[in-house]
Design an enzyme around this catalytic site. Structure first.
Site, PDB file in Angstrom:
ATOM      1  N   GLU A   1      16.152 -15.912  51.123  1.00 21.49           N
ATOM      2  CA  GLU A   1      16.445 -16.773  50.201  1.00 21.49           C
ATOM      3  C   GLU A   1      18.121 -16.873  49.693  1.00 21.49           C
ATOM      4  OE1 GLU A   1      12.964 -15.053  47.690  1.00 21.49           O
ATOM      5  OE2 GLU A   1      12.110 -15.718  49.283  1.00 21.49           O
TER       6      GLU A   1
ATOM      7  N   ASP B   1      11.135 -23.624  49.027  1.00 27.16           N
ATOM      8  CA  ASP B   1      11.208 -22.294  48.892  1.00 27.16           C
ATOM      9  C   ASP B   1       9.420 -21.718  48.524  1.00 27.16           C
ATOM     10  OD1 ASP B   1      11.131 -19.372  46.994  1.00 27.16           O
ATOM     11  OD2 ASP B   1      12.412 -21.284  45.322  1.00 27.16           O
TER      12      ASP B   1
ATOM     13  N   ASP C   1      17.991 -11.235  43.321  1.00 25.93           N
ATOM     14  CA  ASP C   1      17.403 -12.308  42.805  1.00 25.93           C
ATOM     15  C   ASP C   1      16.181 -11.631  42.728  1.00 25.93           C
ATOM     16  OD1 ASP C   1      14.709 -14.415  43.961  1.00 25.93           O
ATOM     17  OD2 ASP C   1      15.499 -14.792  45.371  1.00 25.93           O
TER      18      ASP C   1
ATOM     19  N   LYS D   1       1.700 -14.730  49.512  1.00 21.82           N
ATOM     20  CA  LYS D   1       3.043 -13.892  50.404  1.00 21.82           C
ATOM     21  C   LYS D   1       3.569 -12.681  50.261  1.00 21.82           C
ATOM     22  CE  LYS D   1       8.079 -14.952  50.001  1.00 21.82           C
ATOM     23  NZ  LYS D   1       9.182 -16.041  49.267  1.00 21.82           N
TER      24      LYS D   1
END
Ligand code: AMP
Length: 601
Positions: A151, A13, A173, A74
């Site tokens: 994800e 992850d 999420d 990211k």
């Protein structure tokens, strides 16, 4: 472990704030830890002498040396925007590669053999460019990226593995930098993501900034000094606000105190303030509402209402915010489920997927969907000013993967000798609002009749590679292109340069492994062997296990009867594994015990 002839495949992850690496060991997904740490802060930095540091050590210098530390990379993935680290400038995939390389080494250490294959997760909302950048980051870190998966899809694998009944699940999420929501259907052991929505610029980092602005505004009003003006003061305040934010998840009021944070007229100024949960919730409510709107859109996409949802799974550290759970409870009139630690669910699911790829029968089959519509440019009509071009979708958003779709087109005129096919990704009929991702040319046989017909076929694989094939069936003329290459962030020579530059940095870093440091194949089966006879050595070798056993002894009679027997049995097994120096077993048992203690506590 997800082990094949080419070595294990791990699940990663790669988060905005934290990253996690996991693997299936003895049939169970476990997080691979280092010095007791499950999460690796997704931060890289350079020490004063220029050597590379990552994770907690890099985070510790963020406030003091923001010019040689990088966080939240990211958010920039998919762009080639240069980022400055000390004297040098890097691309976002290079920075991500530094984090991945550290995770790779962590995995190699715990599993006791070189790890070079991974499944990496990305937000469902990431476009093809961002996925490609992630793939390239993996390769720069020396990892063969076996698959990029969403994800929420990964989290579903952990949350509902083995469910046979038909169920609809929402995976919500909310991490540090990104937000994703997916509507997932499970039936007969098959998971299908029906729809995914998200926002790549929404997460707990934004909550930190709102709180920081609130505190900085107050300070400015009182002292006339803007704490955000100096970069290192700003980071110091931001870290303090993040800690306060986390405390507000369990406390009604927090104090935010920072001594010597500024100076006025030669006198030091201290920051001392307090914020109530109510005030904080008022600040973040518009952002939480944005996530709820996204969730409504995802439900509308699949023509469902909240009442048709069987479960609501929370993933990502920011779902610990009480306002988030409250708003979701209001929407769904039921308690969200958190049966897996929200920080670890995605990595554990990626490990499950890795094990499946390695041929292990584990968990349900996975069906993924495209996050974007893919299509080509086509002429809608001829006008006085020329042809009017529009976007003509071929693979629609949310189509299950792998996907193959074909569309039929006509030539513009009989004598046309070639056609340029431009491939776009996006949701707008207006071409200029979509992203061009590649193209190809098809030479045509002239003449009318059957020669008028042109077929365009799109084949999209699970790892996001798009093959576009154009044919003129009557003449047999055909042309094809693989878009993955067109999406590459690097030119070949730039990639080689990036590889050798990173290689030199990895070699010079004290915290990364040289391959020579890894045990041989015969050694890894029982974990790397070391002399581990005395207890202080045990502590340095297995700090997490030692601290777990300590925690259990501290809890003593506080452990509920229903869990006591299991905890006792696992503790005994753990002690045995430690005395035998079986690193893999210690890791697996520690993860199991940690899970139980998480809920006991
Ligand atoms: P992730 O990207 O899933 O690792 O989530 C990281 C985000 O979760 C960061 O913004 C953290 O500050 C936030 N976070 C972690 N723990 C808590 C907590 N107890 N309450 C609120 N936010 C949290």
């Amino acid at each position: 472990m997800a082990n094949t002839i080419d070595g294990p495949i791990v699940g990663i992850d790669l988060g905005t704030t934290n990253s996690v690496v996991a693997a299936v060991v003895n049939g169970k997904p476990i997080v691979l830890t280092e010095d007791g740490e499950q999460l690796l802060p997704s931060i890289v930095g350079l020490k004063q002498d220029g050597t590379l540091i990552t994770g907690t050590v890099a985070r510790n210098q963020l406030a003091a040396f923001p010019d040689r530390t990088i966080a939240s990379i990211k958010r920039k993935m998919g762009t080639m925007e240069p980022v400055q680290l000390g004297e040098q400038s890097f691309t976002p995939p290079e920075i991500s590669a530094m984090i991945l390389r550290r995770l790779r080494d962590r995995a190699s250490r715990v599993l006791g053999q070189p790890v070079s294959r991974a499944v990496i997760t990305v937000p469902a909302f990431f476009d093809e460019n961002q996925r490609q950048a992630t793939r390239e980051a993996g390769e720069l870190a020396g990892l063969k990226v076996e698959r990029i998966i969403n994800e929420p899809t990964a989290a579903t694998l952990v949350y509902h593995a083995g469910t046979q009944d038909c169920k609809h699940i929402v995976v919500y999420d909310l991490g540090g930098g990104t937000f994703d929501v997916s509507i997932v259907r499970m039936e007969g052991g098959v998971i299908e993501v029906l729809s995914s929505k998200g926002d790549t610029h929404l997460g707990g980092d934004d909550f930190d900034i709102l709180l920081m602005n609130h505190v900085a505004d107050q300070f400015q009003e009182t002292h006339g000094i803007d704490l955000r003006a100096d970069l290192s003061t700003k980071y110091r305040l931001l870290i303090s606000c993040e800690q306060a934010k986390q405390k507000l998840s369990i406390e009604e009021t927090v104090d935010i105190t920072e001594e010597f944070i500024a100076e006025k007229d030669g006198r030091p100024l201290h920051l001392q303030t307090s914020v109530s949960r109510e005030e904080y919730e008022e600040m973040i409510a518009p952002l939480v509402d944005r996530t709820i709107r996204c969730l409504d859109e995802a439900l509308r996409d699949v023509r469902m209402t909240a009442t048709q949802i069987d479960d609501l799974a929370l993933v990502g550290g920011s779902t610990r915010t009480p306002l988030v759970a409250r708003r979701l409870r209001e929407e769904f009139l039921r308690e969200p489920s958190r049966s897996v630690d929200p920080d670890l669910a995605v990595a554990l699911g990626a490990a499950v997927q890795a094990a499946m790829l390695a041929g292990q029968r584990i968990g349900p089959v996975l069906v993924d969907v495209t996050g974007h519509t893919l299509g080509i440019e086509a002429v809608e009509e001829m006008t006085f000013s020329g042809p009017k071009m529009i976007f003509c979708p071929i693979i629609h958003r949310n189509s299950p993967l792998p996907a193959r779709f074909e569309e039929r087109y006509s030539k513009m005129f009989d004598e046309q000798e070639r056609v340029e096919i431009r491939v776009f990704q996006g949701e707008h009929s207006d071409l200029s609002k979509n992203r061009e991702i590649g193209g190809l040319t098809l030479k045509l046989a002239t003449g009318g009749g059957g020669n008028n017909k042109i077929l365009v076929r799109f084949d999209l694989t699970l790892d996001g590679t798009l093959k576009v094939t154009a044919t003129q069936p009557a003449s047999g003329k055909s042309s094809e292109v693989l878009i993955q290459n067109a999406l590459s962030q690097f030119q070949a020579e730039d990639r080689d340069r990036a590889k050798s530059r990173l290689g030199a940095m990895f070699d010079a870093s004290d915290e990364l492994l040289d391959d020579a440091d890894l045990p041989s194949k015969s050694e890894w089966r029982n974990g790397p062997s070391q002399d581990s006879s005395d207890s202080s050595d045990m502590e340095s070798r297995y700090p997490e296990a030692v601290s777990l056993l300590q925690k259990i002894s501290d809890l003593g009679a506080g452990i509920p009867d229903s869990d006591a027997e299991e905890i006792q049995a696992l503790s005994e097994k753990l002690k045995k594994a430690m005395s035998e120096d079986n690193a893999v077993e210690v890791s697996s048992l520690s993860a199991e015990l940690d899970d139980i203690l998480f809920y006991v506590q």
